[in-house]
Design an enzyme around this catalytic site. Sequence first.
Site, PDB file in Angstrom:
ATOM      1  N   PRO A   1      45.091 -13.626 -23.251  1.00  0.00           N
ATOM      2  CA  PRO A   1      43.965 -13.484 -24.187  1.00  0.00           C
ATOM      3  C   PRO A   1      42.885 -14.534 -23.939  1.00  0.00           C
ATOM      4  O   PRO A   1      43.162 -15.646 -23.484  1.00  0.00           O
ATOM      5  CB  PRO A   1      44.617 -13.687 -25.569  1.00  0.00           C
ATOM      6  CG  PRO A   1      46.081 -13.461 -25.343  1.00  0.00           C
ATOM      7  CD  PRO A   1      46.343 -13.943 -23.951  1.00  0.00           C
TER       8      PRO A   1
ATOM      9  N   ASN B   1      33.671 -12.798 -16.800  1.00  0.00           N
ATOM     10  CA  ASN B   1      33.319 -13.225 -15.456  1.00  0.00           C
ATOM     11  C   ASN B   1      34.485 -12.957 -14.502  1.00  0.00           C
ATOM     12  O   ASN B   1      35.601 -13.411 -14.733  1.00  0.00           O
ATOM     13  CB  ASN B   1      32.986 -14.716 -15.490  1.00  0.00           C
ATOM     14  CG  ASN B   1      32.894 -15.313 -14.116  1.00  0.00           C
ATOM     15  OD1 ASN B   1      32.386 -14.677 -13.210  1.00  0.00           O
ATOM     16  ND2 ASN B   1      33.398 -16.514 -13.958  1.00  0.00           N
ATOM     17  N   LEU B   2      34.211 -12.194 -13.428  1.00  0.00           N
ATOM     18  CA  LEU B   2      35.278 -11.896 -12.461  1.00  0.00           C
ATOM     19  C   LEU B   2      35.228 -12.799 -11.238  1.00  0.00           C
ATOM     20  O   LEU B   2      36.028 -12.644 -10.312  1.00  0.00           O
ATOM     21  CB  LEU B   2      35.233 -10.419 -12.042  1.00  0.00           C
ATOM     22  CG  LEU B   2      33.932  -9.774 -11.556  1.00  0.00           C
ATOM     23  CD1 LEU B   2      33.377 -10.388 -10.314  1.00  0.00           C
ATOM     24  CD2 LEU B   2      34.161  -8.279 -11.369  1.00  0.00           C
ATOM     25  N   ILE B   3      34.297 -13.750 -11.216  1.00  0.00           N
ATOM     26  CA  ILE B   3      34.147 -14.612 -10.041  1.00  0.00           C
ATOM     27  C   ILE B   3      35.389 -15.475  -9.835  1.00  0.00           C
ATOM     28  O   ILE B   3      35.840 -15.682  -8.706  1.00  0.00           O
ATOM     29  CB  ILE B   3      32.890 -15.487 -10.180  1.00  0.00           C
ATOM     30  CG1 ILE B   3      31.640 -14.599 -10.190  1.00  0.00           C
ATOM     31  CG2 ILE B   3      32.811 -16.516  -9.061  1.00  0.00           C
ATOM     32  CD1 ILE B   3      30.370 -15.332 -10.562  1.00  0.00           C
ATOM     33  N   GLU B   4      35.981 -15.974 -10.930  1.00  0.00           N
ATOM     34  CA  GLU B   4      37.172 -16.815 -10.799  1.00  0.00           C
ATOM     35  C   GLU B   4      38.320 -16.035 -10.168  1.00  0.00           C
ATOM     36  O   GLU B   4      39.039 -16.547  -9.304  1.00  0.00           O
ATOM     37  CB  GLU B   4      37.582 -17.359 -12.161  1.00  0.00           C
ATOM     38  CG  GLU B   4      38.732 -18.346 -12.106  1.00  0.00           C
ATOM     39  CD  GLU B   4      39.035 -18.982 -13.444  1.00  0.00           C
ATOM     40  OE1 GLU B   4      39.809 -19.954 -13.471  1.00  0.00           O
ATOM     41  OE2 GLU B   4      38.512 -18.505 -14.472  1.00  0.00           O
TER      42      GLU B   4
ATOM     43  N   GLU C   1      44.993 -22.636 -17.111  1.00  0.00           N
ATOM     44  CA  GLU C   1      45.904 -22.166 -16.064  1.00  0.00           C
ATOM     45  C   GLU C   1      45.494 -20.818 -15.487  1.00  0.00           C
ATOM     46  O   GLU C   1      46.319 -20.145 -14.876  1.00  0.00           O
ATOM     47  CB  GLU C   1      47.340 -22.093 -16.592  1.00  0.00           C
ATOM     48  CG  GLU C   1      48.003 -23.437 -16.767  1.00  0.00           C
ATOM     49  CD  GLU C   1      49.509 -23.343 -16.948  1.00  0.00           C
ATOM     50  OE1 GLU C   1      50.209 -24.275 -16.505  1.00  0.00           O
ATOM     51  OE2 GLU C   1      49.993 -22.339 -17.527  1.00  0.00           O
TER      52      GLU C   1
ATOM     53  N   GLU D   1      31.501 -21.998 -20.067  1.00  0.00           N
ATOM     54  CA  GLU D   1      30.281 -22.733 -19.744  1.00  0.00           C
ATOM     55  C   GLU D   1      30.601 -24.164 -19.289  1.00  0.00           C
ATOM     56  O   GLU D   1      29.913 -24.711 -18.416  1.00  0.00           O
ATOM     57  CB  GLU D   1      29.354 -22.774 -20.956  1.00  0.00           C
ATOM     58  CG  GLU D   1      28.777 -21.433 -21.355  1.00  0.00           C
ATOM     59  CD  GLU D   1      29.713 -20.615 -22.246  1.00  0.00           C
ATOM     60  OE1 GLU D   1      29.319 -19.519 -22.678  1.00  0.00           O
ATOM     61  OE2 GLU D   1      30.846 -21.080 -22.527  1.00  0.00           O
TER      62      GLU D   1
END
Length: 424
Positions: A267, A338-341, A314, A65
């Site tokens: 992780p 979230n897979l956007i990164e 990282e 967030e």
Amino acid sequence: MPEGLALALYAAALRLLTPLYLLRLWRRGAKEPLYRQALRERLGLYAAPQPAPGRLWIHAVSLGETRAASALIAALREREPDLRLLLTQSTATGREAAQALLRDGDAIAWLPYDTPGAVRRFLRHWRPRLGVLMETEVWPTLQREAERAGLPMVLANARLSEKSLRQGRRLGALMRPAAARMMLALAQTEADAQRIRAMGTARVEVAGNLKYDIAMDAALIARGQAWAAQVGRPVLMLAVSREGEEKALLDAWVKQPAPRPLLAIVPRHPQRFDEVAALVEAAGLTLARRSSWADPPPATARAADVWLGDSMREMPLYYGLASVALLGGSFEPLGGQNLIEAAACGCPVLAGPHTFNFAEATELALAAGAARRCATLADAILQGQALCADAPARQSMSRNALAFAAAHRGAAARMAAAILPLAG
């Protein structure tokens, strides 16, 4: 149950649990020392003199967030360069990330425990002009006390799953009034907006997802790509993994025939780094921990079976390193990550069946060819290895991922335009 009675019972329960809450924070501080820093702030108690009023307050509970908030903060500062901020968090990873966002005149504090006394002391001390809560952070006492103090509250980058809606309805005497007190909710998707309206928030607008606007660190991506070239073999990564997924992956991995790709595991929670390292060693695999070298990785690391991503901030490096990423949290019923990164870094993603926390982003990525759905972890391992051996297919998914991420940017500007007029 009337709201007044529900709030009184809720406050009484939290007061009884306060010693356990503080003890839990102290224990977590043994591994993450930030949890022991400024502990009195959790109760709305401050050593420093009362600051000047008028800061815009943004609360981001944890690392994800806070990173989303960074895009909003940049857009707010573009519109109001002299903006003074108060940033609050609940977790050590969030606070550490938020400290990097501070400028002269800004301040940082822990979000107070949701008891009436702690919240009132917090609001009296800081006297912000507007409160912005990120994503799902709606607290019954906080909302009531903000209303009493005349403080407008906004929910930004708001999301609400069907599961959370059902839970909120079960606690309707607490959560419906809290949702109704929100001046504005800026939802990620139309589906989120509909569920937020169903909880009782009157003004809800669809603004998109801030995580598309997060600036990726190009230098970290390039370093990860350079490391991948030095390793000399494909890298299959379990990204932002959750408890239970690492052991299941390792149990299946040791049964795969050689030669295998380099396996990387990152992780989600830093307090689990040692636990995951022990799982790797118990599986009889050789381990290299990212924290044990600087740059470049030594020969012992390049020859290892498994890399453990036990470093903070990282993720772009790891996505640059990976040939393919398995989406953590999606192979157990945890709602996915979230897979956007990953997409913004150009990393192909294989998602499991459980992505309800990020349903629309996942479906859009699947439709764009940036990700693939796998029914099981075993299926993901097989597909991942096949992709590792198929450079043209990986390159196509990488191009699709970059295009998908670029196509959905703009939420930060839309949210900043909606928020600042409410700040007075």
